[in-house]
Enzyme design. Structure first.
Site, short mmCIF file in Angstrom:
data_model
loop_
_atom_site.label_atom_id
_atom_site.label_comp_id
_atom_site.label_asym_id
_atom_site.label_seq_id
_atom_site.Cartn_x
_atom_site.Cartn_y
_atom_site.Cartn_z
N VAL A 1 4.65 -0.78 -3.36
CA VAL A 1 5.39 -0.25 -2.21
C VAL A 1 6.90 -0.27 -2.46
O VAL A 1 7.58 0.75 -2.29
CB VAL A 1 5.02 -1.04 -0.94
CG1 VAL A 1 5.99 -0.74 0.20
CG2 VAL A 1 3.62 -0.68 -0.50
N CYS B 1 -5.30 -3.28 0.14
CA CYS B 1 -5.00 -3.20 1.58
C CYS B 1 -6.21 -3.37 2.49
O CYS B 1 -6.24 -4.28 3.32
CB CYS B 1 -4.30 -1.89 1.88
SG CYS B 1 -2.65 -1.85 1.17
N LYS C 1 -7.99 -6.96 2.71
CA LYS C 1 -7.15 -8.05 3.25
C LYS C 1 -6.69 -7.72 4.67
O LYS C 1 -6.58 -8.62 5.51
CB LYS C 1 -5.97 -8.32 2.32
CG LYS C 1 -4.74 -7.46 2.53
CD LYS C 1 -3.55 -7.97 1.74
CE LYS C 1 -2.42 -6.96 1.75
NZ LYS C 1 -1.80 -6.69 3.04
N LYS D 1 -9.86 2.97 -6.95
CA LYS D 1 -10.01 4.39 -6.62
C LYS D 1 -9.33 5.19 -7.72
O LYS D 1 -8.62 4.61 -8.55
CB LYS D 1 -9.42 4.71 -5.24
CG LYS D 1 -7.92 4.55 -5.15
CD LYS D 1 -7.46 5.09 -3.81
CE LYS D 1 -5.95 5.06 -3.72
NZ LYS D 1 -5.44 5.60 -2.47
#
Ligand SMILES: NC(=O)c1ccc[n+]([C@@H]2O[C@H](COP(=O)([O-])OP(=O)(O)OC[C@H]3O[C@@H](n4cnc5c(N)ncnc54)[C@H](O)[C@@H]3O)[C@@H](O)[C@H]2O)c1
Length: 440
Positions: free
Chosen positions: A11, A266, A269, A327
């Protein structure tokens, strides 16, 4: 604007670079010296499309500065973004130690009025706690600088993080005053010039919005995986059901693919953190608990099919794996389904040969020498007793099935992402297992 982004992971690095791309001066700070040294040399240690080029060009024009020196960065900028990790504690709650450490450092170093913006995904009330920590440090120094607290959760998706960041669907901003909303509007104006998709709210609502988004998406996936279990036993094809309901505009096609479970840094969690938040506030989270346990079961769907086919003893059998990352288009393997699947096959004595277009380095750190690593998708097939597709990278979408059949010991495919056409595969003589489809 002069910006410091604290935490240079998926991020922080992406958002910091995109802020620099729009002409802001950005300090990207991390505590890992090796990471910062690599970035200074334009070496990006994560795989994210377009990121390396943008890091290079923005460093070259001087808008992007990588450093471990938080104090100097804070003194030279006005907006501080907290983008450090908020991993899951063992009990499922959110670990805020990195966030609070950063807050303390900010409190120690600020020397002028500023904006403190939380980008990390944090439980409701965390920004207020950040404010208290900073104020305590200011009080210790007898300083009275004004700082504005802002929550600005991030919605980028790994694999398309740069384009998501440059062209976001919406910008959620939680703040306490007009000044804070204004500064966020100015900062993001170049990113959403055409749409003005700001969603302004209070800080607690913004913190909750991020959890709500991830929990909703995880719920859609687990819902389809629950239906897949029924389809499997009733002669129904979940792929047909998906097409049948996705065309309903109220439902839509995204996140309704049955598969071998969601992973990543993400969803798992954040669903767990939201369950913990519910517990803390004595507010039941029955749907989320089901979402979690359905996902655990989904990760075991393929191993269970393999046990049904080959029995519990997999000694002397080799399984070829296509795809390891959680992914496609990322090298991130945090909570990846591949880890559960591979470990449960290893436990039964199987040998594993695996290939992923980008995640091989990370996979080596996880599986060490317990599996064989292949250089390409074809090597995986040689002497394998079955092929298992776990991550739907593009290069696995339309393979040469004749070649697969010739290379494998047996024409068997376990498909964790329902990528192929069962009629075609049956004609070619494959035994083809999917998720939520009668075996054939
Ligand atoms: N990865 C995603 O797709 C994604 C998307 C949206 C939101 N988020 C949220 O954003 C946050 C960051 O996630 P991430 O995936 O980028 O994490 P990450 O683990 O990739 O990166 C975190 C970085 O913070 C650094 N760091 C830790 N303590 C520090 C300190 N005191 N000073 C400076 N740097 C420090 C670490 O060294 C690491 O490089 C999390 O809260 C996550 O939930 C992640």
């Amino acid at each position: 604007m002069k910006i410091t982004v604290i935490g240079t992971g998926y991020v922080g690095l992406v958002t910091g670079t995109c802020f620099a791309e729009m002409g802001n001066q950005v300090y990207c700070v991390d505590i890992i010296e090796e990471k910062i040294n690599n970035l200074k040399n334009n070496i990006v240690d994560i795989y994210e499309p377009q990121l390396e080029e943008l890091v290079k060009s923005n460093q070259k024009k001087g808008d992007l500065i990588f450093t471990t020196d938080l104090k100097t960065s804070i003194e030279n900028s006005d907006l501080y973004f907290i983008a450090v990790g908020t991993p899951m504690n063992e009990d499922g709650s959110c670990n805020l130690e990195y966030v609070f450490n950063v807050a303390k450092s900010i409190g120690e170093y600020i020397n002028h009025n500023c904006y403190i913006i939380t980008k990390s995904t944090v439980p409701i009330g965390t920004s207020v706690e950040i404010g208290k920590i900073i104020q305590k440090e200011l009080d210790k120094r007898n300083e009275t600088f004004k700082f504005n607290l802002i929550s600005n959760p991030e919605f980028l998706k790994e694999g398309s993080a740069v384009s998501d960041c440059l062209r976001p669907d919406r910008i959620v901003v939680g703040a306490e005053n007009e000044e804070s909303f204004k500064i966020m509007e100015q900062l993001y104006e170049p990113f959403i010039r055409n749409s003005y998709n700001y969603v302004f709210m209070n800080i607690n609502s913004a913190e909750m919005t991020k959890y709500a988004a991830n929990a909703m998406l995880a719920t859609k996936i687990s819902f389809m995986n629950e239906l897949a279990g029924i389809c499997d036993k009733t002669g129904v094809d979940i792929n047909e059901v998906r097409r049948g309901i996705g065309t309903d505009q109220r439902i839509g096609f995204s996140f309704i693919y049955a598969g071998c479970g969601y992973g990543g840094s993400c969803f798992p969690k954040d669903v767990n953190a939201l369950i913990d938040i519910g517990k803390t506030h004595n507010s039941p989270t029955e749907i989320l608990e089901a979402v979690n346990s359905i996902n655990d079961k989904a990760k075991m769907y393929i191993p269970n099919k393999i046990f049904e086919h080959f029995g519990q003893d997999l000694t002397n059998l080799t399984f070829g794996i296509w795809g390891l990352s959680f992914k496609p288009d990322t090298d991130d393997m945090r909570e990846a389904s591949s880890i559960t699947i591979i470990n449960s096959l290893l436990e039964k004595g199987a040998k594993i040969k695996a290939y992923d277009p980008k995640a091989m380095k990370i996979a080596r750190n996880i599986f060490k020498d317990s599996i064989d690593y292949c250089d390409n998708r074809i090597d995986v097939l040689k002497n394998s007793d079955a092929l298992i597709l776990i991550t739907e990278w593009k290069e696995f979408r339309n393979p040469n099935f004749e070649l697969i059949k010739n290379e494998l010991n047996n024409p068997i495919i376990f498909d964790g992402r329902n990528q192929y056409d069962k009629i075609q595969l049956n004609k070619l003589g494959f035994k083809y297992y999917q998720i939520g489809v009668d075996d054939c």
